[in-house]
Design an enzyme around this catalytic site. Structure first.
Site, PDB file in Angstrom:
ATOM      1  N   CYS A   1       0.714  -1.341   0.080  1.00 40.14           N
ATOM      2  CA  CYS A   1       0.039  -0.069   0.024  1.00 40.14           C
ATOM      3  C   CYS A   1       0.896   1.253  -0.047  1.00 40.14           C
ATOM      4  O   CYS A   1       0.828   2.303  -1.064  1.00 40.14           O
ATOM      5  CB  CYS A   1      -0.930  -0.044   1.230  1.00 40.14           C
ATOM      6  SG  CYS A   1      -2.153  -1.343   1.310  1.00 40.14           S
TER       7      CYS A   1
HETATM    8  N1  LIG Z   1      -2.930  -5.559   2.556  1.00 41.94           N
HETATM    9  C1  LIG Z   1      -3.247  -4.413   3.028  1.00 41.94           C
HETATM   10  O1  LIG Z   1      -3.009  -3.939   4.420  1.00 41.94           O
HETATM   11  C2  LIG Z   1      -4.284  -3.474   2.374  1.00 41.94           C
HETATM   12  C3  LIG Z   1      -4.829  -2.537   3.219  1.00 41.94           C
HETATM   13  C4  LIG Z   1      -5.725  -1.849   2.797  1.00 41.94           C
HETATM   14  C5  LIG Z   1      -5.994  -1.613   1.259  1.00 41.94           C
HETATM   15  N2  LIG Z   1      -5.448  -2.864   0.371  1.00 41.94           N
HETATM   16  C6  LIG Z   1      -5.817  -2.827  -0.887  1.00 41.94           C
HETATM   17  O2  LIG Z   1      -6.934  -4.065  -1.088  1.00 41.94           O
HETATM   18  C7  LIG Z   1      -6.578  -4.462  -2.334  1.00 41.94           C
HETATM   19  C8  LIG Z   1      -6.314  -6.114  -2.013  1.00 41.94           C
HETATM   20  O3  LIG Z   1      -4.981  -6.101  -1.374  1.00 41.94           O
HETATM   21  P1  LIG Z   1      -4.652  -7.436  -0.661  1.00 41.94           P
HETATM   22  O4  LIG Z   1      -3.334  -6.858   0.391  1.00 41.94           O
HETATM   23  O5  LIG Z   1      -5.730  -8.337   0.108  1.00 41.94           O
HETATM   24  O6  LIG Z   1      -4.155  -8.349  -1.858  1.00 41.94           O
HETATM   25  P2  LIG Z   1      -3.722  -9.903  -1.848  1.00 41.94           P
HETATM   26  O7  LIG Z   1      -2.574 -10.049  -3.008  1.00 41.94           O
HETATM   27  O8  LIG Z   1      -3.399 -10.281  -0.333  1.00 41.94           O
HETATM   28  O9  LIG Z   1      -4.934 -10.663  -2.244  1.00 41.94           O
HETATM   29  C9  LIG Z   1      -5.696 -10.424  -3.509  1.00 41.94           C
HETATM   30  C10 LIG Z   1      -6.276 -11.750  -3.615  1.00 41.94           C
HETATM   31  O10 LIG Z   1      -7.070 -11.739  -4.719  1.00 41.94           O
HETATM   32  C11 LIG Z   1      -7.068 -12.737  -5.492  1.00 41.94           C
HETATM   33  N3  LIG Z   1      -7.237 -12.563  -7.017  1.00 41.94           N
HETATM   34  C12 LIG Z   1      -6.346 -12.102  -8.127  1.00 41.94           C
HETATM   35  N4  LIG Z   1      -7.092 -11.706  -9.080  1.00 41.94           N
HETATM   36  C13 LIG Z   1      -8.384 -12.214  -8.796  1.00 41.94           C
HETATM   37  C14 LIG Z   1      -9.686 -12.070  -9.700  1.00 41.94           C
HETATM   38  N5  LIG Z   1      -9.735 -11.679 -10.700  1.00 41.94           N
HETATM   39  N6  LIG Z   1     -10.750 -12.488  -8.970  1.00 41.94           N
HETATM   40  C15 LIG Z   1     -10.807 -13.012  -7.592  1.00 41.94           C
HETATM   41  N7  LIG Z   1      -9.553 -12.848  -6.883  1.00 41.94           N
HETATM   42  C16 LIG Z   1      -8.527 -12.651  -7.467  1.00 41.94           C
HETATM   43  C17 LIG Z   1      -5.369 -13.132  -5.411  1.00 41.94           C
HETATM   44  O11 LIG Z   1      -5.291 -14.595  -5.800  1.00 41.94           O
HETATM   45  C18 LIG Z   1      -5.247 -12.878  -3.860  1.00 41.94           C
HETATM   46  O12 LIG Z   1      -5.525 -13.961  -3.051  1.00 41.94           O
HETATM   47  C19 LIG Z   1      -5.482  -3.957  -3.059  1.00 41.94           C
HETATM   48  O13 LIG Z   1      -6.275  -2.991  -3.738  1.00 41.94           O
HETATM   49  C20 LIG Z   1      -4.867  -3.262  -1.658  1.00 41.94           C
HETATM   50  O14 LIG Z   1      -3.859  -2.218  -2.196  1.00 41.94           O
HETATM   51  C21 LIG Z   1      -4.603  -3.531   1.125  1.00 41.94           C
END
Ligand SMILES: NC(=O)c1ccc[n+]([C@@H]2O[C@H](COP(=O)([O-])OP(=O)(O)OC[C@H]3O[C@@H](n4cnc5c(N)ncnc54)[C@H](O)[C@@H]3O)[C@@H](O)[C@H]2O)c1
Length: 399
Positions: free
Chosen positions: A242
């Site tokens: 992030c």
């Molecule tokens: N990790 C954090 O602390 C955090 C905090 C706030 C916001 N975010 C935002 O949230 C979003 C997700 O982040 P995250 O950390 O959970 O990512 P992550 O990589 O941990 O998880 C995302 C998941 O989505 C899956 N994925 C990929 N393509 C897909 C599809 N087409 N359909 C369904 N699933 C699919 C992946 O396999 C993965 O398991 C991002 O935009 C990130 O910037 C993350």
């Protein structure tokens, strides 16, 4: 639920605990297994699936997929497009699509609306569209999802009502904002604020260190002020999914609108350059030629006490040291199975080289709570400390 990663998993389990029947799709078997394991014996109905057509007919679709930067540093919304396509094909009238992933300003009213409308849906009449960006703070002391206030912006009144009806069951506080763009920009502002302050602290850490004043003491002293100051601490540079990424989303749209932030550009560059500057200081002590020098990096994750290696600054340091042909090893009590990308770099189970030899230098990469900081200072004749957190001593060099 589309995406069962760091964000999707707790949200899915929170929704199940709040009484929703939750079906989560994720193409990654590991993500599905982790979510099912985390739910085992938990509250409510949750299932993970590998076939997105199983989601058809769901009433609420949360998009929680990754939004990284591509190789050229530009936002990559491929997964968001894919997830929206799945939703557009499986929606039924009255369903809500809510973007949770972090995207650029305008993504909800632009990309999301376009994909739904191209599939023949009338947003605000047949189906509803909102954005509620995630504010998860992963780690052992992460606050419960329910306790974190959620921003909610919607494309129209009907979508807002639908969004509120969903999120009010899930969290204690929903903050309705005037438009999707306000919610999107607020999320980006939160992390941009952090990146800029981290970069400022990085510069001032160099200044305080040059002045011979311990940075952490200065920050702790300033933090006693009960208003107008939020502490930021020195480190090896912001990593993870992030903080180094989200500001690029904001900057991209700001530049497109003719108002790029000069300060933000400098902060992003400063953050990218932190590891190289630390390495230069290490070279100044160990010698320019690091070939064969026994160096141990202690802690390789992007933040303390979390096993997440995404865009972790210590990994960049490891790569530089590896390229410089140092006799390199890393030690991290928090990381479980090491990823393949770390395979060329031997792991050590202790604060020694894998063969038990004493390193010539140890570099604190991530200050996990599990570390005995005093033991780190004794583990090598030189201990490089980008955090200013090791107890002062003859071996410790604050960088
Ligand atoms: N990790 C954090 O602390 C955090 C905090 C706030 C916001 N975010 C935002 O949230 C979003 C997700 O982040 P995250 O950390 O959970 O990512 P992550 O990589 O941990 O998880 C995302 C998941 O989505 C899956 N994925 C990929 N393509 C897909 C599809 N087409 N359909 C369904 N699933 C699919 C992946 O396999 C993965 O398991 C991002 O935009 C990130 O910037 C993350």
């Amino acid at each position: 639920m589309l995406g069962l990663g760091y964000v999707g998993r707790p949200l899915a389990l929170g929704a199940a605990a709040a009484g929703y029947d939750v079906l989560g799709f994720d193409p990654a078997p590991g993500a599905r297994e982790s979510a099912e394991k985390a739910h085992a014996g938990g509250q409510g109905n949750f299932q993970a699936c590998a076939d997105p057509t199983q989601l058809a007919g769901a009433q609420t679709w949360l998009i929680c997929v990754p939004t990284p930067l591509d190789a050229r540093g530009r936002p990559d919304l491929t997964a968001v497009r894919e997830a929206l396509g799945i939703a557009a094909r499986g929606l039924k009238p009255g369903a809500l699509v809510c973007l949770v992933s972090t995207c650029q300003p305008g993504a909800t009213n632009g990309l999301c609306r376009a994909v739904l409308e191209e599939a023949g849906w009338r947003v605000g009449r047949d189906v509803f569209l909102a954005v509620s960006p995630e504010r998860e703070n992963p780690g052992p002391h992460a606050p419960p999802t329910r306790s974190i206030p959620r921003l909610l912006g919607a494309t129209d009144e009907a979508s807002l009502r639908r969004g509120l009806a969903f999120w009010r069951h899930l969290v204690d506080r929903v903050e309705v904002v005037a438009s999707p763009e306000v919610a999107e920009c607020a999320k980006l502002l939160e992390n941009t604020y952090r990146l800029v302050n981290i970069a400022l602290m990085d510069e001032l850490h160099a200044a305080f260190t040059a002045l011979g004043v311990p940075t952490r003491d200065v920050v702790a002293a300033a933090a006693t002020k009960p208003f107008g100051f939020s502490p930021f601490w020195p480190g090896l540079g912001a990593g993870g999914h992030c903080i180094p990424v989200d500001p690029a989303f904001l900057q991209m749209e700001a530049a497109r609108s003719g108002a790029p932030s000069v300060l933000l550009a400098k902060a992003m560059a400063r953050n990218r350059g932190r590891v190289a500057r630390v390495l230069a200081q290490i070279r100044a002590r160990l010698g320019d030629d690091l070939e064969g020098k026994r160096v141990l990096v202690a802690g390789v994750t992007y933040k303390p006490d979390v096993a997440d290696l995404r865009a972790a600054a210590p990994l960049r340091l490891l790569r530089y040291l590896h390229d410089a042909r140092a006799d390199l090893a890393w030690h991290d009590p928090v990381v479980g199975i090491a990823p393949k990308s770390l395979a060329p770099m031997p792991r050590s189970a202790a604060l020694t080289m894998p063969d038990g030899a004493q390193p010539e230098a140890i570099i604190l990469g991530t200050p996990h709570r599990a570390f005995d900081l005093a033991a780190i200072t004794r583990a090598a004749p030189l201990a490089f400390d980008p955090f200013g957190i090791l107890p002062a001593g003859p071996s410790v060099i604050v960088v």
